[in-house]
Structures are given as C-alpha cells and as structure tokens.
Design an enzyme around this catalytic site. Sequence first.
Site, PDB file in Angstrom:
ATOM      1  N   LYS A   1      12.030  14.957  13.390  1.00  0.00           N
ATOM      2  CA  LYS A   1      11.746  16.273  12.854  1.00  0.00           C
ATOM      3  C   LYS A   1      11.004  16.100  11.525  1.00  0.00           C
ATOM      4  CE  LYS A   1      14.146  20.481  11.632  1.00  0.00           C
ATOM      5  NZ  LYS A   1      15.332  21.279  11.686  1.00  0.00           N
TER       6      LYS A   1
ATOM      7  N   LYS B   1      10.195  16.936   4.372  1.00  0.00           N
ATOM      8  CA  LYS B   1       9.615  16.368   3.154  1.00  0.00           C
ATOM      9  C   LYS B   1      10.364  15.104   2.756  1.00  0.00           C
ATOM     10  CE  LYS B   1       7.418  20.446   1.415  1.00  0.00           C
ATOM     11  NZ  LYS B   1       7.929  21.764   1.120  1.00  0.00           N
TER      12      LYS B   1
ATOM     13  N   CYS C   1      24.271  24.471  10.516  1.00  0.00           N
ATOM     14  CA  CYS C   1      23.201  25.088  11.293  1.00  0.00           C
ATOM     15  C   CYS C   1      22.329  23.971  11.857  1.00  0.00           C
ATOM     16  CB  CYS C   1      22.366  26.003  10.395  1.00  0.00           C
ATOM     17  SG  CYS C   1      20.771  26.391  11.133  1.00  0.00           S
TER      18      CYS C   1
ATOM     19  N   CYS D   1      18.055  30.852   8.614  1.00  0.00           N
ATOM     20  CA  CYS D   1      17.757  31.574   9.868  1.00  0.00           C
ATOM     21  C   CYS D   1      17.755  33.081   9.640  1.00  0.00           C
ATOM     22  CB  CYS D   1      18.820  31.312  10.925  1.00  0.00           C
ATOM     23  SG  CYS D   1      18.891  29.645  11.543  1.00  0.00           S
TER      24      CYS D   1
ATOM     25  N   CYS E   1      23.610  32.085   8.057  1.00  0.00           N
ATOM     26  CA  CYS E   1      22.659  31.055   7.626  1.00  0.00           C
ATOM     27  C   CYS E   1      21.459  31.773   6.994  1.00  0.00           C
ATOM     28  CB  CYS E   1      22.200  30.208   8.810  1.00  0.00           C
ATOM     29  SG  CYS E   1      20.841  29.110   8.348  1.00  0.00           S
TER      30      CYS E   1
ATOM     31  N   HIS F   1       3.425  26.486  11.822  1.00  0.00           N
ATOM     32  CA  HIS F   1       2.764  27.798  11.801  1.00  0.00           C
ATOM     33  C   HIS F   1       1.349  27.666  12.368  1.00  0.00           C
ATOM     34  CE1 HIS F   1       5.408  28.421   8.005  1.00  0.00           C
ATOM     35  NE2 HIS F   1       6.024  28.964   9.027  1.00  0.00           N
TER      36      HIS F   1
ATOM     37  N   HIS G   1       2.560  25.676   7.197  1.00  0.00           N
ATOM     38  CA  HIS G   1       2.600  24.256   7.578  1.00  0.00           C
ATOM     39  C   HIS G   1       2.130  24.093   9.020  1.00  0.00           C
ATOM     40  CE1 HIS G   1       6.212  25.129   9.844  1.00  0.00           C
ATOM     41  NE2 HIS G   1       6.796  25.606   8.761  1.00  0.00           N
TER      42      HIS G   1
ATOM     43  N   HIS H   1      18.704  24.107  10.140  1.00  0.00           N
ATOM     44  CA  HIS H   1      18.536  23.923   8.696  1.00  0.00           C
ATOM     45  C   HIS H   1      19.459  22.869   8.103  1.00  0.00           C
ATOM     46  CE1 HIS H   1      16.697  27.851   9.549  1.00  0.00           C
ATOM     47  NE2 HIS H   1      15.801  27.417   8.684  1.00  0.00           N
TER      48      HIS H   1
HETATM   49  O1  ME8 Z   1      10.972  32.580  11.831  1.00  0.00           O
HETATM   50  N1  ME8 Z   1       6.765  23.117  15.409  1.00  0.00           N
HETATM   51  O2  ME8 Z   1       9.232  32.705  10.325  1.00  0.00           O
HETATM   52  P1  ME8 Z   1       8.933  31.167  10.040  1.00  0.00           P
HETATM   53  C1  ME8 Z   1       6.204  24.170  16.030  1.00  0.00           C
HETATM   54  N2  ME8 Z   1       9.738  35.258   9.920  1.00  0.00           N
HETATM   55  N3  ME8 Z   1       6.230  25.414  15.554  1.00  0.00           N
HETATM   56  C2  ME8 Z   1       6.879  25.619  14.401  1.00  0.00           C
HETATM   57  C3  ME8 Z   1       7.505  24.582  13.688  1.00  0.00           C
HETATM   58  C4  ME8 Z   1       7.426  23.276  14.242  1.00  0.00           C
HETATM   59  N4  ME8 Z   1       7.942  22.216  13.654  1.00  0.00           N
HETATM   60  N5  ME8 Z   1       8.043  25.114  12.577  1.00  0.00           N
HETATM   61  C5  ME8 Z   1       7.751  26.442  12.600  1.00  0.00           C
HETATM   62  C6  ME8 Z   1      10.247  33.228  11.106  1.00  0.00           C
HETATM   63  N6  ME8 Z   1       7.042  26.754  13.690  1.00  0.00           N
HETATM   64  C7  ME8 Z   1      10.330  34.738  11.081  1.00  0.00           C
HETATM   65  C8  ME8 Z   1       9.660  35.287  12.334  1.00  0.00           C
HETATM   66  S1  ME8 Z   1       8.854  37.295  13.876  1.00  0.00           S
HETATM   67  C9  ME8 Z   1       9.224  38.904  14.046  1.00  0.00           C
HETATM   68  C10 ME8 Z   1       9.714  36.771  12.459  1.00  0.00           C
HETATM   69  C11 ME8 Z   1       6.481  28.069  14.054  1.00  0.00           C
HETATM   70  O3  ME8 Z   1       7.993  31.157   8.895  1.00  0.00           O
HETATM   71  C12 ME8 Z   1       7.139  28.583  15.315  1.00  0.00           C
HETATM   72  O4  ME8 Z   1       6.271  29.495  15.936  1.00  0.00           O
HETATM   73  O5  ME8 Z   1      10.180  30.404   9.925  1.00  0.00           O
HETATM   74  C13 ME8 Z   1       8.332  29.301  14.737  1.00  0.00           C
HETATM   75  O6  ME8 Z   1       8.876  30.230  15.623  1.00  0.00           O
HETATM   76  C14 ME8 Z   1       7.732  29.957  13.528  1.00  0.00           C
HETATM   77  O7  ME8 Z   1       6.797  28.983  13.033  1.00  0.00           O
HETATM   78  C15 ME8 Z   1       8.762  30.298  12.480  1.00  0.00           C
HETATM   79  O8  ME8 Z   1       8.120  30.717  11.314  1.00  0.00           O
END
Ligand code: ME8
Length: 642
Positions: free
Chosen positions: A298, A301, A145, A131, A128, A23, A20, A148
């Site tokens: 925030k 969906k 949380c 998380c 959680c 990411h 999304h 979430h």
């Molecule tokens: O946390 N605005 O993966 P994840 C900006 N697998 N960036 C955002 C965002 C938003 N609304 N939502 C997500 C994980 N991100 C673990 C990480 S690393 C060793 C393991 C980005 O799929 C942001 O960089 O939940 C966040 O830290 C990351 O996506 C979380 O991705």
Amino acid sequence: MGERVFYITTPIYYVNADPHIGHAYTTIVADFLARWHRLAGYDTHFLTGTDEHGEKIAQAAQKNNEDPQAFVDRMSARFRDAWKKLNIEYDDFIRTTEQRHKKVVQQVLQKVYEAGDIYFGEYEGLYCVGCERFLTEKELVNGRCPDHGTVPEKRKEGNYFFRMEKYREWLRNYIMENPDFIRPEGYRNEVLSMLSEPVGDLSISRPRKRVPWGIPLPWDEEHVTYVWFDALLNYVSALDYPNGEKFDRYWVHAWHLIGKDILKPHAVFWPTMLKSAGIPIYKCLNVGGFLLGPDGKKMSKSLGNVVDPFALAEKYGPDVVRYYLLRDLPYGQDGAVGEAALVERYNADLANDLGNLLSRTVTMIDKFFGGYIPSPGLPEGPDHELIAQAEMLPDTVESLIRRLELTEALKAIWKFIGRANKYIDETAPWALAKDPSKKERLATVLYNLAEALRIISVHIWPAMPNIPGKIRGQLGISDESLFTWESVKRFGVLPAGLRIGEKKIIFPRIESTVELKTASKEEKSEGKKGSGEKAEFITIDEFAKVDLRVAEVLEASRIEGADKLLKLKVKIGDEERQIVAGIAKHYKPEELVGKKVVVVANLKPAKLRGVESQGMLLAASSKEKVVLVTVEGDIEPGAKVK
Ligand code: ME8
C-alpha cells in the site's frame, strides 16, 4: 439499443490533502470513458469535483491555521490544476460548499424528513474520521480501521437518523434483478453479503456545537448534515435537481466510478437515500481496485513508495502516464505501479510497436512516393486480413469499453498495431520497390498502412489525447471528418494524394531512467551500502543462511491480471508450498509441471499482486532471457542445494 446518452462521475475528492495517484487513476478512467463516448456520438456529461465539508476537512484547516472556507478554496483549486496537467476534460466541477449544492442537500433532506424517514435518537458507535463513518465491529481488523490503520473513536451523541434499514430488502432485490448494477461482480457479491444482514439506520447529522463546518438541517439549525449524506448528493445537485434540464437528460444514465474504499456509502447509503427521496436510481456503480506502490505494498509516505503521477506526467508527458495506467491495471483489480514499469510499457508499446509502425510507414511513403500517399490498387493476399481486422476493431473496442474492460480494449488496439507491423514484414515493401512492375502493389501496401494508422489514431485518442494530432500531422491529414468513430468503421476512406508532413520520432526509446520516486526505506538502506563501495565478500556462514532446496513443480497456473506472474505449487520434502514467480513470459504453465527446480526455502513469505508466495525460484537471466535453474538426475524434492 437505448438512447446514446452518457453521464460519468468520479468521487468528489476530499480536500484535506493534495491530489495523488489514486485520485488521478480514477479521474483518468473517467476521462477516458467520457472521451470515448463523446467520440462515439453519445451526448456525454462528465462530472468531477471536491468534497469540502465534514470533520476531516475542518481538522485539516485547523491544523493549517486557516479559515475552513479559505482552506477549501485553495485546496479545491489544486485539484483543478492537477486535472489540467493530466489532460482531463470534465464538463462540470462541483464543490460541496457551492450554493447550488447546499440548496439541493436541504431540499432532499426536507423531502426525506417529510416522508417520515428521519427520526432523532441517541447513538453510540465507533467512528473513523478518516472514513468519516461509523464502522461495525466486523469491519475492524485488530480493533483498527483497515483503511486508515487508526483506532476509531467511541462516540455517543444525539443524532438524526435515516431509516436505511427500511429499504434493505428492496435494495437487495434490486441488485439481484440487475446484474450490471454493481461491477465487477466480486463487489456486487460483497454488497449482497452486506445486505444479507441488518444494515441499521444511518446517522445523518452532527451537533453543530461539535462540528460547525457543514450544511445546517432545514428543520433544526443546531445540527449539520453528515458529510456522506451531503457529498453523495453532488451527483444530482450538479445536474440542478429537481427541475433542471440536465437532470432530466442525464441522471438515469449515470455511471459512478469509485474506489473500493467507498463501496458501502455508494452501494448502500446512496440508493436507499434516492429511493426515500423518490429519485430514480443511478444506472451503475463501477468499482476500481487500489493502486499499490512498486513494491506491491500500500502506498504510504512512511514507506516512501508513493508514486507521483504529476511528476511522471511532467517527465514523460500526460499521455504516457494515462496510457500506462489504463493499460497496466485491469479495472477493478489492485495492482502495483511504478516508474520502471511505465518505462517498460512505453518502450514496448509506444516506442516499438506504434512508433515503429508510424516511422516505417512515413519513411517509405517519403522514399518511394516522394512524400505523397499513393493511390491503392485492388486488395490481395495479406491485405484482406488487415482490412478485415481493421473493420472489426471498432465494434470489439466498443463492447470492451462498455463492459469497462479497458485494458482489454487497449490490448485489442495494440493487437491491430501488431498486425500492421507484421503486414510490413509480410509484404516487404523494400523488396517491392526494387521491382518496377510491382509499383502498384507497393502503392497499395503503403496506402493500407497509412489508412491503418488513421484508424489507430482515432482509437487511441480517448487514452492519449495529444498523440493522434501528431500522427495525423505526419500523415498530412487534416480533414476532421476522417477522425470520427463512424469513419473508422470502413477501411479505405483516406483520400490518396495527401502530402505527408515532417517525419519526427514521437516516442524516442528510453534507454535508462533515473527514477523519480523517492526510494522505499529498504531500497534506501541498500542503496547506501552499495553506493561507491566495492562488492564485499560474504562469509560461508552468511551463505549458509540461504536455505536452497530442490523442489518439484506439482501445478502451475497463470494469475489473472498479472501477465508476468505464474503461481506454482511445489513439493519440498513432505511439504507443499505456493510460489509466485515472474516467469510467465518465459515458460508456459504446462511446461513446468514435473520439473525439479531450486528454491530459496527460507525467504519471508510475501504477497505478489495479492497472491501469497512462500519462497523464490532461482533462474539465470540475461537481457530478455530467463532460464530456470533445474536439477538433473535422481534426487528427491527437499534435498539441500549447497
Ligand atoms: O472518499 N488506488 O474522497 P477521497 C486507487 N470524498 N484509487 C484510489 C486510491 C488508490 N490507492 N486512493 C484513493 C472520498 N483512490 C470522498 C468521496 S463521493 C460522493 C465522496 C481514489 O479523497 C478512489 O477512487 O478519499 C477512491 O474511492 C477515492 O480516490 C477516494 O477519494
């Protein structure tokens, strides 16, 4: 200055759902940094990937009635496809289900175990799954949380623990001694405050019976590795730790990029794990803020305010999406994003500023010099300032990028574009063209503009990789050596006599847009009412519901990171209120103090860019103009406006 080596990582994303905009944003920032460092001659390595173990993934696979491995294979591929659509050029993509990763996780676990930093114990806590970690009571908001919105599950089970607390003091000192280790500073302070109290030990295993989807502990097959202990190690497993050439070359130069949601695992778990395993600490942790929906809420969906970067990239091109996100969101801060704002940014910066500069330059070279870049004479008048600014630009941009002030770096480039446009107005080439004795002067002006565009095209490449080629095509430049970072430090290296290419509008103005995003619930219901029906009359009672009051402005200030907003303190009767108004482009803060304005006093308070607003100002607006409704004459603040 140290060695020019740069290692940049993104978080490895969970594959429980599709990629999304959050990411995408983090990955675009990483790609921008990787490209700039490559351009500037750094030996650069850019790693991204996917996080594929843990309860969350196992649950998602099960819900989908899919075998976990087949599920993660399919989902991981979706991330790789997504990055192609945004022009992301990583050097490596790691998956935690790969053998090269699993091997390293087991090696490091064994090392930490042998160092005496792992013990078996019973744990009870609030977990959680979103998380994938235990939350402390202090972290909960109303028992839920905060990220979430779910109530964490009470868990009690036998786990192996890592002695994280043992390294707390060391870590705290390390952060204090290294001010650039965690950036921006607000997050560094947050971590220091976490570390001012015991952090406890970290549960690093799950019983295999309950969570079979994970990497078995090397000394106890009945337990699998906790997903964070597994995932964090990707940053070194991808470099073939412990004895890879890549590890030796890149590791100590590592810049991690993360979102603020995963600060604790990266700032507390990770350095203590490294310390225990005898691995040097990464260079710095860079924490990005969160993207909010166009309504400043925030994205979710259920609110229907989710912005899809891939659909936007398809509609406007990946470069526009990349530029918009990098330019509009100061790294480290939260900010609202949306298609309307993208279009506004596009029209102002790309269609107008850059697009006009290019088309004016190419048109005039075509018209006045038959399509050949002319040879310049000696600089005079405004040439000096243009040249001086061009020659300062690379250093300015470099230092802003190294400090992760990406928005400021792009602003500096656009300031130069603005300078070049102003130079056209100052030198008025069309007037010079009328006077045959001014031919050399005209040649100098047009040469300087072409040279400025070459320099600009190099500077914008990390943000917009497809655009420079188009600019160069129109200027007829193909020599690669004219597009190096070194080559932009000197003005005047562009050879004269090049034949310009075909003139095309790269950024046609977008007059109106049918928004892609699904409207939020509120907009939808408003839309329904409005569509096809004539504006209805309202009753006097309905009008009377709006409480309009005279308010006196006591203070006004800008809001950092929100260049359209001002924060006002106003007096209404005996009460003082804070109001955030989108008038920064039209009023200077100091102009407002003392003014008597009209406010809607019974509007539900709302947060704009995180700042609370307790009311709304009335203003008249037409096209680009905005004029506040003010009250003349002797009337006290708080008086009702009817
Ligand atoms: O946390 N605005 O993966 P994840 C900006 N697998 N960036 C955002 C965002 C938003 N609304 N939502 C997500 C994980 N991100 C673990 C990480 S690393 C060793 C393991 C980005 O799929 C942001 O960089 O939940 C966040 O830290 C990351 O996506 C979380 O991705």
